[in-house]
Design a protein around this motif. Structure first.
Motif, mmCIF file in Angstrom:
data_model
loop_
_atom_site.group_PDB
_atom_site.id
_atom_site.type_symbol
_atom_site.label_atom_id
_atom_site.label_comp_id
_atom_site.label_asym_id
_atom_site.label_seq_id
_atom_site.Cartn_x
_atom_site.Cartn_y
_atom_site.Cartn_z
ATOM 1 N N ASN A 168 18.179 108.017 -56.862
ATOM 2 C CA ASN A 168 18.662 107.718 -55.523
ATOM 3 C C ASN A 168 19.953 108.503 -55.302
ATOM 4 O OD1 ASN A 168 16.671 105.642 -54.797
ATOM 5 N ND2 ASN A 168 17.609 104.477 -56.459
ATOM 6 N N ILE A 169 20.056 109.175 -54.171
ATOM 7 C CA ILE A 169 21.175 110.079 -53.920
ATOM 8 C C ILE A 169 21.903 109.624 -52.657
ATOM 9 C CG2 ILE A 169 21.865 112.463 -53.535
ATOM 10 C CD1 ILE A 169 19.178 113.278 -54.864
ATOM 11 N N LEU A 170 23.205 109.384 -52.786
ATOM 12 C CA LEU A 170 24.047 108.975 -51.665
ATOM 13 C C LEU A 170 24.856 110.173 -51.181
ATOM 14 C CD1 LEU A 170 25.434 105.604 -53.116
ATOM 15 C CD2 LEU A 170 23.266 106.030 -51.936
ATOM 16 N N SER A 171 24.997 110.311 -49.878
ATOM 17 C CA SER A 171 25.705 111.459 -49.314
ATOM 18 C C SER A 171 27.206 111.206 -49.223
ATOM 19 C CB SER A 171 25.164 111.781 -47.921
ATOM 20 O OG SER A 171 25.894 112.866 -47.352
ATOM 21 N N THR A 172 27.971 112.192 -49.640
ATOM 22 C CA THR A 172 29.431 112.159 -49.494
ATOM 23 C C THR A 172 29.886 112.957 -48.280
ATOM 24 O OG1 THR A 172 29.627 114.091 -50.952
ATOM 25 C CG2 THR A 172 29.803 111.910 -51.981
ATOM 26 N N ALA A 173 28.946 113.423 -47.459
ATOM 27 C CA ALA A 173 29.289 114.324 -46.356
ATOM 28 C C ALA A 173 30.253 113.676 -45.371
ATOM 29 C CB ALA A 173 28.018 114.782 -45.642
ATOM 30 N N ASP A 174 29.972 112.440 -44.954
ATOM 31 C CA ASP A 174 30.840 111.791 -43.973
ATOM 32 C C ASP A 174 32.229 111.531 -44.549
ATOM 33 O OD1 ASP A 174 28.815 111.813 -42.121
ATOM 34 O OD2 ASP A 174 28.217 109.740 -42.433
ATOM 35 N N LEU A 175 32.281 111.162 -45.831
ATOM 36 C CA LEU A 175 33.568 110.922 -46.487
ATOM 37 C C LEU A 175 34.400 112.205 -46.521
ATOM 38 C CD1 LEU A 175 35.406 109.013 -48.181
ATOM 39 C CD2 LEU A 175 34.137 109.786 -50.203
ATOM 40 N N LEU A 176 33.784 113.305 -46.921
ATOM 41 C CA LEU A 176 34.499 114.586 -46.960
ATOM 42 C C LEU A 176 34.879 115.050 -45.562
ATOM 43 C CD1 LEU A 176 32.274 116.335 -49.651
ATOM 44 C CD2 LEU A 176 34.667 115.691 -49.948
ATOM 45 N N ALA A 177 33.980 114.839 -44.609
ATOM 46 C CA ALA A 177 34.272 115.245 -43.235
ATOM 47 C C ALA A 177 35.466 114.474 -42.685
ATOM 48 C CB ALA A 177 33.045 115.022 -42.352
ATOM 49 N N GLN A 178 35.529 113.180 -42.970
ATOM 50 C CA GLN A 178 36.661 112.396 -42.479
ATOM 51 C C GLN A 178 37.956 112.843 -43.139
ATOM 52 O OE1 GLN A 178 36.470 109.992 -39.898
ATOM 53 N NE2 GLN A 178 38.652 110.464 -40.022
ATOM 54 N N ALA A 179 37.895 113.183 -44.425
ATOM 55 C CA ALA A 179 39.089 113.691 -45.108
ATOM 56 C C ALA A 179 39.558 114.998 -44.481
ATOM 57 C CB ALA A 179 38.803 113.881 -46.592
ATOM 58 N N ILE A 180 38.616 115.900 -44.197
ATOM 59 C CA ILE A 180 38.962 117.162 -43.548
ATOM 60 C C ILE A 180 39.567 116.901 -42.175
ATOM 61 C CG2 ILE A 180 37.984 119.258 -42.523
ATOM 62 C CD1 ILE A 180 35.970 119.277 -44.872
ATOM 63 N N ARG A 181 38.949 115.995 -41.427
ATOM 64 C CA ARG A 181 39.460 115.658 -40.096
ATOM 65 C C ARG A 181 40.893 115.123 -40.181
ATOM 66 N NH1 ARG A 181 35.651 112.549 -38.830
ATOM 67 N NH2 ARG A 181 34.417 113.946 -37.514
#
Length: 314
Positions: free
Chosen positions: A289-302
């Motif tokens: 099972n794979i969870l995405s870190t995309a939103d977490l990284l995107a919020q950090a960049i933002r």
């Protein structure tokens, strides 16, 4: 296009280590990835060329230094140098998985501290900030003389466990003392008891579980780790938990390096399921099972780009 201060625009670029994650981060931000050529010469040397201007921009290079670690590290360094020579205003290295993190100290005489060397290299090419996820050793932040924002996947794992109703009669387990803080944060978030596996090292690449600290009899162990490489430590851990009367374990790790006998070790009958994040590129076909870190990284960049707090995400 977002702007910071007097016209400082944001640009995202990706190396070849995990382009699907970089694309997902860009989608979360409502941006496109910058155009760049990243290829190899016939002798294996890395060639990079930016195909658009970054002059005066706030640039984010998304590149985990996953296996093959040296190739992807060189890509990151050369991309950063290309961005610096192209007159970017700020260079941010987004390194979801920081390779060489396990070489953070001397364990025997006449050994290097390779994590510090890598930190020096990243700074030398002009990187102004690093964003990463679950460093193997917290002291690596101190190897840098630039800001390092370390994000955590604990919240992702907690949400997964709650959404899949896996917290009933469960106990959070740290595979060793080094991961105890992450395990503690997960146990507090889920209001569950905590147990720790006491290990001893019997060789440079071999450990042995000496005993289990905490009550696990009749409970479902929720093992949380940062890196799973060969999976040997996890296999020995679940065997020790089973011997102590525990049920089938849920194994979670931020970074699935997965080399050698990893799949065999993670197929142990005492393991019910394995959960990773996508800091290293994996596919569902691998059976995890794979969870995405995309939103977490995107919020950090933002938050970094707009001068807001990143610690609130942790």
């Amino acid at each position: 296009m977002w702007e910071l201060g007097e016209g400082l625009e944001i640009r995202l670029f990706s190396g070849s280590a995990n382009r699907p994650l970089a694309e997902a981060v860009a989608r979360s931000l409502g941006l496109g990835l910058g155009k760049a050529l990243v290829e190899r010469f016939p002798d294996g040397e890395v060639r990079v060329r930016l195909l658009e201007s970054v002059r005066g921009a706030d640039v984010y290079l998304i590149q985990p230094t996953a296996p093959p670690v040296n190739d992807h590290l060189m890509e990151l360094l050369i991309m950063a140098d290309a961005v610096r020579r192209s007159s970017a205003a700020r260079i941010n290295a987004v390194i979801p998985y920081f390779g060489y993190a396990r070489q953070d100290k001397q364990t025997q005489g006449r050994e290097p501290i390779s994590a510090k060397l890598v930190a020096d290299l990243i700074q030398e090419v002009g990187v102004h900030r690093v964003i990463t996820v679950d460093l193997h050793a917290p002291q690596i932040q101190g190897f840098f003389n630039i800001p390092v924002d370390e994000l955590s996947a604990v919240k992702l794992f907690a949400s997964y466990l709650e959404n899949h109703h896996l917290t009933d009669n469960a106990v959070v387990v740290s595979p060793d003392s080094g991961r105890a803080e992450h395990a503690r944060r997960l146990s507090e978030r889920l209001n569950l008891p905590l147990a720790i596996l006491a290990k001893r090292r019997i060789g440079p690449r071999e450990t042995q579980v000496a005993y289990v600290i905490g009550d696990v009899a009749g409970k479902r162990p929720l093992i949380i780790d940062d890196i799973i490489s060969t999976g040997g430590t996890i296999r020995r851990g679940v065997e020790a938990l089973a011997a102590a009367g525990a049920q089938e374990a849920i194994v979670m790790a931020t970074h699935g390096v997965l080399v050698g006998p990893a799949h065999e070790n993670l197929s142990h009958p005492a393991i019910r399921e394995v959960v990773f994040t996508n800091t290293i590129q994996l596919t569902p076909a691998m059976g995890f099972n794979i969870l995405s870190t995309a939103d977490l990284l995107a919020q950090a960049i933002r938050n970094v780009h707009t001068n807001q707090s990143v610690s609130a995400l942790i």
